[in-house]
Scaffold this active site. Structure first.
Site, PDB file in Angstrom:
ATOM      1  N   ARG A  91       0.829  -1.205   0.000  1.00 28.96           N
ATOM      2  CA  ARG A  91       0.000   0.000   0.000  1.00 28.96           C
ATOM      3  C   ARG A  91       0.870   1.266   0.000  1.00 28.96           C
ATOM      4  O   ARG A  91       0.551   2.259  -0.642  1.00 28.96           O
ATOM      5  CB  ARG A  91      -0.872  -0.061   1.262  1.00 28.96           C
ATOM      6  N   ASN A 133     -10.871  17.210   0.782  1.00 31.90           N
ATOM      7  CA  ASN A 133     -11.774  16.096   0.500  1.00 31.90           C
ATOM      8  C   ASN A 133     -13.181  16.520   0.889  1.00 31.90           C
ATOM      9  O   ASN A 133     -13.356  17.401   1.737  1.00 31.90           O
ATOM     10  CB  ASN A 133     -11.341  14.872   1.331  1.00 31.90           C
ATOM     11  N   THR A 134     -14.166  15.892   0.276  1.00 28.68           N
ATOM     12  CA  THR A 134     -15.551  16.149   0.684  1.00 28.68           C
ATOM     13  C   THR A 134     -16.089  14.913   1.378  1.00 28.68           C
ATOM     14  O   THR A 134     -15.777  13.783   1.010  1.00 28.68           O
ATOM     15  CB  THR A 134     -16.464  16.463  -0.515  1.00 28.68           C
ATOM     16  N   HIS A 135     -16.924  15.150   2.366  1.00 26.67           N
ATOM     17  CA  HIS A 135     -17.534  14.048   3.112  1.00 26.67           C
ATOM     18  C   HIS A 135     -19.040  14.302   3.175  1.00 26.67           C
ATOM     19  O   HIS A 135     -19.459  15.405   3.536  1.00 26.67           O
ATOM     20  CB  HIS A 135     -16.919  14.010   4.514  1.00 26.67           C
ATOM     21  N   ALA A 168      -4.196  12.513   8.415  1.00 31.81           N
ATOM     22  CA  ALA A 168      -3.987  11.062   8.390  1.00 31.81           C
ATOM     23  C   ALA A 168      -5.211  10.265   8.838  1.00 31.81           C
ATOM     24  O   ALA A 168      -5.241   9.044   8.693  1.00 31.81           O
ATOM     25  CB  ALA A 168      -2.781  10.699   9.258  1.00 31.81           C
ATOM     26  N   GLY A 169      -6.218  10.937   9.367  1.00 33.79           N
ATOM     27  CA  GLY A 169      -7.389  10.219   9.861  1.00 33.79           C
ATOM     28  C   GLY A 169      -8.461  10.033   8.802  1.00 33.79           C
ATOM     29  O   GLY A 169      -8.287  10.403   7.635  1.00 33.79           O
ATOM     30  N   ASP A 171     -11.699  11.280   7.571  1.00 32.94           N
ATOM     31  CA  ASP A 171     -12.605  12.436   7.589  1.00 32.94           C
ATOM     32  C   ASP A 171     -12.433  13.291   8.848  1.00 32.94           C
ATOM     33  O   ASP A 171     -13.401  13.838   9.370  1.00 32.94           O
ATOM     34  CB  ASP A 171     -14.071  11.974   7.462  1.00 32.94           C
TER      35      ASP A 171
HETATM   36  C1  GRF Z   1     -19.831  12.164  -2.687  1.00 32.60           C
HETATM   37  O1  GRF Z   1     -20.986  12.265  -1.890  1.00 32.60           O
HETATM   38  C2  GRF Z   1     -18.596  12.096  -1.829  1.00 32.60           C
HETATM   39  O2  GRF Z   1     -18.645  12.896  -0.714  1.00 32.60           O
HETATM   40  C3  GRF Z   1     -18.599  10.654  -1.433  1.00 32.60           C
HETATM   41  O3  GRF Z   1     -18.967   9.973  -2.603  1.00 32.60           O
HETATM   42  C4  GRF Z   1     -19.751  10.832  -3.408  1.00 32.60           C
HETATM   43  C5  GRF Z   1     -19.094  10.945  -4.738  1.00 32.60           C
HETATM   44  O4  GRF Z   1     -19.963  11.428  -5.703  1.00 32.60           O
HETATM   45  N1  GRF Z   1     -17.334  10.253  -0.895  1.00 32.60           N
HETATM   46  P1  GRF Z   1     -19.482  11.721  -7.200  1.00 32.60           P
HETATM   47  O5  GRF Z   1     -18.629  10.537  -7.640  1.00 32.60           O
HETATM   48  O6  GRF Z   1     -18.731  12.997  -7.181  1.00 32.60           O
HETATM   49  O7  GRF Z   1     -20.759  11.818  -7.990  1.00 32.60           O
END
Ligand code: GRF
Length: 226
Positions: A91, A133-135, A168-169, A171
């Site tokens: 990895r 990153n988006t969560h 490193a965590g 989210d």
């Molecule tokens: C988003 O909701 C993101 O936060 C999550 O997976 C989804 C990805 O959506 N981790 P897309 O591939 O951008 O349509």
């Protein structure tokens, strides 16, 4: 946009801040990493068509082949690369290879947009403090890959999405922005996640643009856009 020297970088789990490197990146360049459908990526592609947005997607990378996210990039004429964990002995070698693939495009900011892998030490050494990153939940609630399902199961009335600086965590990084989304009585995981994604795309476009155009700083857990 201002030089990176004006900004600071968050050392993981440390209150120490250091200057962001000034070399090795191109003004306005970002690399977006995806693992699937890529609707967040598409929102960035659409926004960056306007020069006033100030962001150029230098490349789109993925951890797997044959995904709509890569097709979206190709249709837009954006270079793509694939870096699969299965192609590496460990990895950490995958992680180092991913970092060097991304580095080849000299991004100022790396955007994980539905990228379903955790980046590791080598990646964070190079891009920590300038990877977001988006969560699909309101951090610190419901970290991990089942944010919408866990919000629904828990019975919360409001959930949403979070844009954060990757550490490193899972989210856990310093929060850049959040958007609230109401949970409806008749929501399924799918309907809730779709509404979250609508908010998520707007948040991502808005804040990635602001971060790239204006610069930002991270001090302990506080993210400030200049
Ligand atoms: C988003 O909701 C993101 O936060 C999550 O997976 C989804 C990805 O959506 N981790 P897309 O591939 O951008 O349509």
């Amino acid at each position: 946009m201002g030089g990176w020297a004006e900004r600071v970088r968050c050392q993981i789990s440390s209150p120490i801040v250091t200057n962001m490197p000034t070399t090795g990146s191109d003004a306005g360049a970002i690399v977006v990493l995806v693992s699937g459908y890529g609707s967040n990526l598409q929102a960035l592609i659409d926004a960056s068509a306007d020069p006033a947005y100030g962001v150029r997607i230098a490349a789109v990378g993925a951890d797997r082949d044959d995904i709509e996210g890569l097709d979206r990039a190709r249709r837009a004429g954006i270079p793509t690369f694939v870096c699969r964990v299965a192609d590496f002995e460990t990895r950490s070698r995958w992680d180092a290879a991913l970092a060097s693939q991304v580095a080849a495009y000299r991004p100022e900011l790396v955007v994980l947009a539905g990228f379903m892998k955790l980046t590791g030490e080598a990646f964070l050494r190079q891009f920590g403090g300038r990877t977001v990153n988006t969560h699909p939940a309101l951090s610190p609630s419901f970290p991990g890959v089942h944010g919408p399902r866990e919000a629904l199961d828990y019975g919360v009335k409001v959930t949403g999405c979070t844009l954060f600086v990757v550490d490193a965590g899972i989210d856990t990084g310093p929060i850049v922005a959040q958007r609230a989304v109401e949970v409806r009585d008749d929501d399924s995981v799918e309907t809730l996640h779709e509404r979250i994604k609508t908010a998520e795309r707007q948040m991502l476009v808005d804040y990635v643009g602001r971060m790239v155009r204006n610069g930002f700083s991270v001090t302990e857990r506080k993210v400030t856009i200049s």
